[in-house]
Design a protein around this motif. Structure first.
Motif, PDB file in Angstrom:
ATOM      1  N   TYR A 311      31.161  37.837 -57.540  1.00 40.69           N
ATOM      2  CA  TYR A 311      32.373  38.579 -57.891  1.00 40.69           C
ATOM      3  C   TYR A 311      33.539  37.994 -57.105  1.00 40.69           C
ATOM      4  CZ  TYR A 311      29.163  42.014 -59.867  1.00 40.69           C
ATOM      5  OH  TYR A 311      28.187  42.633 -60.604  1.00 40.69           O
ATOM      6  N   TYR A 312      34.675  37.838 -57.762  1.00 43.34           N
ATOM      7  CA  TYR A 312      35.814  37.246 -57.059  1.00 43.34           C
ATOM      8  C   TYR A 312      37.133  37.807 -57.577  1.00 43.34           C
ATOM      9  CZ  TYR A 312      36.205  34.262 -61.211  1.00 43.34           C
ATOM     10  OH  TYR A 312      36.345  33.821 -62.500  1.00 43.34           O
ATOM     11  N   GLY A 313      38.100  37.863 -56.678  1.00 42.29           N
ATOM     12  CA  GLY A 313      39.460  38.193 -57.065  1.00 42.29           C
ATOM     13  C   GLY A 313      40.077  36.959 -57.698  1.00 42.29           C
ATOM     14  N   ALA A 314      40.775  37.136 -58.845  1.00 42.52           N
ATOM     15  CA  ALA A 314      41.416  36.015 -59.530  1.00 42.52           C
ATOM     16  C   ALA A 314      42.920  36.223 -59.492  1.00 42.52           C
ATOM     17  CB  ALA A 314      40.929  35.917 -60.972  1.00 42.52           C
ATOM     18  N   ALA A 315      43.640  35.214 -59.029  1.00 40.38           N
ATOM     19  CA  ALA A 315      45.113  35.237 -58.982  1.00 40.38           C
ATOM     20  C   ALA A 315      45.662  36.444 -58.221  1.00 40.38           C
ATOM     21  CB  ALA A 315      45.699  35.169 -60.393  1.00 40.38           C
ATOM     22  N   ASP A 316      44.890  36.983 -57.278  1.00 43.47           N
ATOM     23  CA  ASP A 316      45.290  38.186 -56.526  1.00 43.47           C
ATOM     24  C   ASP A 316      45.703  39.305 -57.468  1.00 43.47           C
ATOM     25  OD1 ASP A 316      44.788  36.894 -54.146  1.00 43.47           O
ATOM     26  OD2 ASP A 316      46.822  37.022 -53.366  1.00 43.47           O
ATOM     27  N   THR A 317      45.067  39.382 -58.648  1.00 48.31           N
ATOM     28  CA  THR A 317      45.541  40.319 -59.670  1.00 48.31           C
ATOM     29  C   THR A 317      44.412  41.100 -60.321  1.00 48.31           C
ATOM     30  OG1 THR A 317      47.389  38.837 -60.108  1.00 48.31           O
ATOM     31  CG2 THR A 317      46.908  40.447 -61.821  1.00 48.31           C
ATOM     32  N   VAL A 318      43.278  40.450 -60.584  1.00 45.90           N
ATOM     33  CA  VAL A 318      42.161  41.100 -61.281  1.00 45.90           C
ATOM     34  C   VAL A 318      40.847  40.684 -60.618  1.00 45.90           C
ATOM     35  CG1 VAL A 318      43.300  41.287 -63.537  1.00 45.90           C
ATOM     36  CG2 VAL A 318      42.056  39.184 -62.950  1.00 45.90           C
ATOM     37  N   GLU A 319      39.767  41.418 -60.976  1.00 46.31           N
ATOM     38  CA  GLU A 319      38.448  41.119 -60.435  1.00 46.31           C
ATOM     39  C   GLU A 319      37.576  40.493 -61.531  1.00 46.31           C
ATOM     40  OE1 GLU A 319      37.723  41.281 -57.282  1.00 46.31           O
ATOM     41  OE2 GLU A 319      35.568  40.913 -57.424  1.00 46.31           O
ATOM     42  N   CYS A 320      36.903  39.392 -61.203  1.00 50.73           N
ATOM     43  CA  CYS A 320      36.133  38.630 -62.191  1.00 50.73           C
ATOM     44  C   CYS A 320      34.724  38.368 -61.695  1.00 50.73           C
ATOM     45  CB  CYS A 320      36.827  37.303 -62.485  1.00 50.73           C
ATOM     46  SG  CYS A 320      38.403  37.530 -63.313  1.00 50.73           S
ATOM     47  N   LEU A 321      33.896  37.790 -62.600  1.00 52.79           N
ATOM     48  CA  LEU A 321      32.484  37.547 -62.299  1.00 52.79           C
ATOM     49  C   LEU A 321      32.063  36.189 -62.852  1.00 52.79           C
ATOM     50  CD1 LEU A 321      29.547  38.563 -61.599  1.00 52.79           C
ATOM     51  CD2 LEU A 321      29.525  39.640 -63.865  1.00 52.79           C
ATOM     52  N   VAL A 322      31.355  35.415 -62.038  1.00 52.76           N
ATOM     53  CA  VAL A 322      30.618  34.253 -62.563  1.00 52.76           C
ATOM     54  C   VAL A 322      29.149  34.464 -62.228  1.00 52.76           C
ATOM     55  CG1 VAL A 322      32.505  32.569 -62.338  1.00 52.76           C
ATOM     56  CG2 VAL A 322      30.851  32.800 -60.488  1.00 52.76           C
ATOM     57  N   THR A 323      28.282  33.829 -63.023  1.00 49.75           N
ATOM     58  CA  THR A 323      26.851  33.889 -62.734  1.00 49.75           C
ATOM     59  C   THR A 323      26.318  32.458 -62.614  1.00 49.75           C
ATOM     60  OG1 THR A 323      26.358  33.958 -65.086  1.00 49.75           O
ATOM     61  CG2 THR A 323      26.466  36.078 -63.942  1.00 49.75           C
ATOM     62  N   ALA A 324      25.177  32.342 -61.908  1.00 52.43           N
ATOM     63  CA  ALA A 324      24.524  31.039 -61.751  1.00 52.43           C
ATOM     64  C   ALA A 324      23.080  31.333 -61.363  1.00 52.43           C
ATOM     65  CB  ALA A 324      25.205  30.230 -60.652  1.00 52.43           C
ATOM     66  N   HIS A 325      22.197  30.340 -61.503  1.00 52.80           N
ATOM     67  CA  HIS A 325      20.826  30.556 -61.032  1.00 52.80           C
ATOM     68  C   HIS A 325      20.749  30.151 -59.559  1.00 52.80           C
ATOM     69  CE1 HIS A 325      16.525  30.522 -60.517  1.00 52.80           C
ATOM     70  NE2 HIS A 325      16.475  31.283 -61.596  1.00 52.80           N
ATOM     71  N   VAL A 326      20.014  30.956 -58.779  1.00 51.06           N
ATOM     72  CA  VAL A 326      19.956  30.703 -57.338  1.00 51.06           C
ATOM     73  C   VAL A 326      19.453  29.284 -57.031  1.00 51.06           C
ATOM     74  CG1 VAL A 326      17.652  31.765 -57.017  1.00 51.06           C
ATOM     75  CG2 VAL A 326      19.255  31.686 -55.095  1.00 51.06           C
ATOM     76  N   ASP A 327      18.486  28.778 -57.823  1.00 52.13           N
ATOM     77  CA  ASP A 327      17.962  27.429 -57.545  1.00 52.13           C
ATOM     78  C   ASP A 327      19.047  26.367 -57.734  1.00 52.13           C
ATOM     79  OD1 ASP A 327      15.558  28.624 -57.093  1.00 52.13           O
ATOM     80  OD2 ASP A 327      14.744  28.183 -59.082  1.00 52.13           O
ATOM     81  N   ASP A 328      19.900  26.580 -58.748  1.00 47.46           N
ATOM     82  CA  ASP A 328      20.988  25.621 -58.988  1.00 47.46           C
ATOM     83  C   ASP A 328      22.010  25.655 -57.855  1.00 47.46           C
ATOM     84  OD1 ASP A 328      19.868  24.812 -61.371  1.00 47.46           O
ATOM     85  OD2 ASP A 328      20.937  26.338 -62.523  1.00 47.46           O
ATOM     86  N   LEU A 329      22.246  26.854 -57.332  1.00 48.32           N
ATOM     87  CA  LEU A 329      23.212  26.961 -56.223  1.00 48.32           C
ATOM     88  C   LEU A 329      22.653  26.265 -54.982  1.00 48.32           C
ATOM     89  CD1 LEU A 329      24.407  30.657 -56.669  1.00 48.32           C
ATOM     90  CD2 LEU A 329      25.693  28.575 -57.198  1.00 48.32           C
ATOM     91  N   ILE A 330      21.356  26.451 -54.752  1.00 44.45           N
ATOM     92  CA  ILE A 330      20.739  25.803 -53.583  1.00 44.45           C
ATOM     93  C   ILE A 330      20.802  24.281 -53.751  1.00 44.45           C
ATOM     94  CG2 ILE A 330      18.514  25.444 -52.398  1.00 44.45           C
ATOM     95  CD1 ILE A 330      17.959  28.458 -52.931  1.00 44.45           C
ATOM     96  N   LYS A 331      20.520  23.816 -54.974  1.00 44.55           N
ATOM     97  CA  LYS A 331      20.542  22.355 -55.228  1.00 44.55           C
ATOM     98  C   LYS A 331      21.922  21.743 -54.983  1.00 44.55           C
ATOM     99  CE  LYS A 331      17.310  22.154 -58.756  1.00 44.55           C
ATOM    100  NZ  LYS A 331      17.431  22.377 -60.175  1.00 44.55           N
ATOM    101  N   LEU A 332      22.967  22.549 -55.215  1.00 50.61           N
ATOM    102  CA  LEU A 332      24.325  22.021 -54.988  1.00 50.61           C
ATOM    103  C   LEU A 332      24.549  21.696 -53.507  1.00 50.61           C
ATOM    104  CD1 LEU A 332      26.703  24.351 -57.029  1.00 50.61           C
ATOM    105  CD2 LEU A 332      26.053  21.998 -57.575  1.00 50.61           C
TER     106      LEU A 332
END
Ligand code: BMA
Length: 340
Positions: A311-332
């Motif tokens: 979850y992240y604040g976007a443009a200090d204006t709204v709240e947004c969501l991205v998703t990813a698989h944990v294994d892919d995040l670890i691989k990064l």
């Protein structure tokens, strides 16, 4: 002008922006609200809980439109069964104001030993402080600790390590860093969540190739077999940037990075990505915001099937969501901290 410019940045291909973005904005709030962003998120007693920063009370122009200027901030709360659709509660849940304190903001939530901890920033008449409060009902909050100024962006780990509470934090030294925003990410631990010590440098701004200004913690870490997986925010300045969002001249861009910290010695970076995880690209991140080109994660949830919700604040204006698989995040996370 900074010593070097960063240029174009792209988000990693492992993240997916949620089609319902923004998942929370001023329109969803049943009381005065204008900017709804930089939220903390956790799963507690079977529900997703979001506590969000709400900036409101901006001066209006002749058409009733908000304009930049003095405003107020409170922290609102909402519950959800799916982490996407929110039941926003009728009143804010946290609002610190006194002669000394003008506002609390940028909350981050961590569930630890069955209780909920909220880290938050506090603007005071004598500098910016970081606080930690504890609750079990999101109504009564016990404030456990407040740092000396200037410090903020604190996040608490979801488990004690070697019997100690652990946190990442971002003090902001000015004199000793050339009177510029050369700010870094630090670690400290505590036997009781009140008295903090064992301060260690975790990540320096110079370790992040997509920052030329400052960095700091983002969402609280999640535990994986490989280490504590955690996001951080990274800022670059380009003086050629001008009018941007409501700001007359907003020259910064905020991106999110990702790193893995050692499970036993969490001040040690095991590996990190030298590329941004999320860079501003979608229209709600780059256009019509208060400060465009700002990505500021505050919540990270690991689901049982390996999906990670960020979850992240976007443009200090709204709240947004991205998703990813944990294994892919670890691989990064494939580079040592010191590699350029
Ligand atoms: C930081 C904090 C955040 C904000 C960011 C971008 O210094 O104030 O709350 O999202 O700036 O404006």
């Amino acid at each position: 002008m900074p010593d070097f410019l960063i240029g174009d940045l792209k988000s990693s291909s492992v993240i997916k922006r949620h089609p319902s973005n923004p998942i929370l904005s001023d329109k969803d709030i049943p009381y005065e609200a204008a900017l709804v962003f930089n939220a903390g998120v956790c799963k507690y007693q079977g529900k997703y809980v979001v506590v969000f920063r709400n900036d409101y009370g901006f001066p209006k122009d002749e058409n009733g439109k908000n304009t930049i200027g003095r405003h107020r901030t409170n922290i609102g709360i909402a519950y959800s069964d799916d982490g996407i659709n929110w039941d926003v509660q009728p009143n804010p849940c946290f609002d610190l104001r006194s002669e000394e304190i003008s506002r609390a903001y940028d909350p981050r939530l961590t569930v630890l030993d069955g209780q909920v901890y909220m880290c938050f920033a506090v603007d005071t008449a004598h500098g910016v402080r970081g606080g930690i409060a504890r609750t079990t009902d999101f109504d009564k909050w016990e404030i456990l600790t407040m740092t000396a100024p200037d410090n903020r962006n604190m996040v608490l780990f979801p488990e004690k390590v070697n019997g100690k509470y652990c946190r990442l934090e971002r003090p902001f030294p000015v004199y000793s860093r050339g009177h510029k925003d050369r700010f870094d990410t630090w670690f400290s631990d505590s036997p009781d969540c009140c008295y903090w010590g064992n301060c260690q440098l975790v990540l320096g701004v110079e370790d992040v190739p997509f920052a030329n200004d400052k960095i700091g913690p983002a969402a609280p870490p999640i535990k994986t077999k490989e280490g504590w997986l955690t996001t951080f925010h990274a800022v670059d300045i380009d003086d050629n940037r001008g009018k941007n969002g409501w700001e007359n001249a907003w020259k910064k861009r905020y991106t999110a990075g990702i790193m893995l910290l050692d499970l036993e010695e969490p001040w040690k970076v095991k590996a990190m990505s030298k590329e941004p995880l999320i860079a501003p690209e979608a229209e709600y991140e780059t256009d019509n915001g208060f400060r465009n080109d700002v990505i500021f994660p505050g919540g990270m949830i690991l689901e049982d099937d390996g999906e990670v919700k960020i979850y992240y604040g976007a443009a200090d204006t709204v709240e947004c969501l991205v998703t990813a698989h944990v294994d892919d995040l670890i691989k990064l996370c494939d580079k040592p901290r010191f590699e350029k």
